[in-house]
Design an enzyme around this catalytic site. Sequence first.
Site, PDB file in Angstrom:
ATOM      1  N   THR A 115       0.282  -0.946   0.053  1.00 48.70           N
ATOM      2  CA  THR A 115       0.530   0.218  -0.247  1.00 48.70           C
ATOM      3  C   THR A 115       0.670   1.184  -0.111  1.00 48.70           C
ATOM      4  OG1 THR A 115      -1.652  -1.396   0.981  1.00 48.70           O
ATOM      5  CG2 THR A 115      -2.238   0.850   1.208  1.00 48.70           C
ATOM      6  N   TYR A 138     -12.796  -4.240  -2.172  1.00 46.88           N
ATOM      7  CA  TYR A 138     -14.060  -3.681  -3.433  1.00 46.88           C
ATOM      8  C   TYR A 138     -15.424  -4.537  -3.585  1.00 46.88           C
ATOM      9  CZ  TYR A 138     -16.976  -0.583  -6.053  1.00 46.88           C
ATOM     10  OH  TYR A 138     -18.207  -0.685  -7.682  1.00 46.88           O
ATOM     11  N   TYR A 158      -2.683 -10.501   3.672  1.00 43.39           N
ATOM     12  CA  TYR A 158      -2.794  -9.371   4.394  1.00 43.39           C
ATOM     13  C   TYR A 158      -3.941  -8.877   4.405  1.00 43.39           C
ATOM     14  CZ  TYR A 158      -1.670  -4.326   4.364  1.00 43.39           C
ATOM     15  OH  TYR A 158      -1.833  -2.692   4.319  1.00 43.39           O
ATOM     16  N   ARG A 217      -8.808  -0.662   4.863  1.00 43.17           N
ATOM     17  CA  ARG A 217      -8.947  -0.435   3.505  1.00 43.17           C
ATOM     18  C   ARG A 217      -9.909  -1.355   2.447  1.00 43.17           C
ATOM     19  NH1 ARG A 217      -4.723   3.134   1.693  1.00 43.17           N
ATOM     20  NH2 ARG A 217      -3.548   4.181   3.869  1.00 43.17           N
ATOM     21  N   LYS A 236      -0.410 -10.280   7.946  1.00 44.44           N
ATOM     22  CA  LYS A 236      -0.075  -9.112   8.405  1.00 44.44           C
ATOM     23  C   LYS A 236      -1.037  -8.054   8.542  1.00 44.44           C
ATOM     24  CE  LYS A 236       0.789  -4.677   6.428  1.00 44.44           C
ATOM     25  NZ  LYS A 236       1.855  -4.216   5.239  1.00 44.44           N
ATOM     26  N   ILE A 294       5.276  -5.228   9.108  1.00 47.96           N
ATOM     27  CA  ILE A 294       5.955  -4.777   7.867  1.00 47.96           C
ATOM     28  C   ILE A 294       5.584  -3.187   8.295  1.00 47.96           C
ATOM     29  CG2 ILE A 294       5.006  -4.687   5.495  1.00 47.96           C
ATOM     30  CD1 ILE A 294       3.972  -7.223   5.645  1.00 47.96           C
TER      31      ILE A 294
END
Length: 294
Positions: free
Chosen positions: A47, A110, A136, A141, A164, A206
């Site tokens: 990201t 999405y 992840y 997000r 993550k 991370i």
Amino acid sequence: MSEPLFRGVLPALVTPFRDGAFDEPAFVRLVERQIAGGVHGLVPVGTTGETATLSHDEHRRVVELCVKTAAGRVPVVAGAGSNATEEAIELVRHAKAVGADAALVVTPYYNRPSQEGLYAHYRAINDAVQLPVIIYNVPSRTSVDISNDTLARLARLPNMVGVKDATGDLPRASFQRLMCGEDWVMLSGDDPSALGYMAHGGHGCISVTANVAPEPCAAFYNDALAGRWQGALAGQDRLIRLHKALFADASPAPTKFALAHLGLCSEETRLPIVPCSEAARKEVLAAMRDAGVI
């Protein structure tokens, strides 16, 4: 249990731009600075690397250059996520082809799949490519949260090696550790809460902040991994304002501003990310002073 390959601090590297293009010399300098600072791995095209606005060719080039520059000195975990399973598979295949040590694959964003859809997505990647995958989970997000139950199912697959976790939900980490087994790699994706995450059994982070302060971040994780909690707490106190300041505006604009202030790359971002506000700049500079970076 053997020591996991993916541990300590792995910076989520920025992708530097100059005049709209990927700035390869600046990227090499950033990677070399990270390795010299003692980080334990590298994560290109996550990201923070503005992956959403990179072309496929740029994405692949960033991964290739990161692997080439690292030259085996630290592991490279290449971002390879997509909300289309076939595209994610192709990106993981590329990561393997150019020599990355693992792929970081975000939950599909999405389209908001069900837990069964999430399992099927990662199972398809597992079956298609023989490369370790770190899942992840960043629901802020993606609008989807992969559950511990689903992760426990995925942990039984040979190429799904860890997570993550950018939820900031610390009790989840303890449950996950118990559910997924002792070989499951647990990396935080949230710098401010990583101290607690490590105390709950995490193996590292991370990190966005490591872009700016690799040495203090590496020292913090070395202390936490060794159980030197007083040292880790001192490291947390040194870095906490910087953790916060780097999200004072849309990421990675504050991080790129900090790196530009250090003379390491341009602060140029890609739309829809714009350079950070004047208020954010002041906060970043104050936090860099607190952390001893400037």
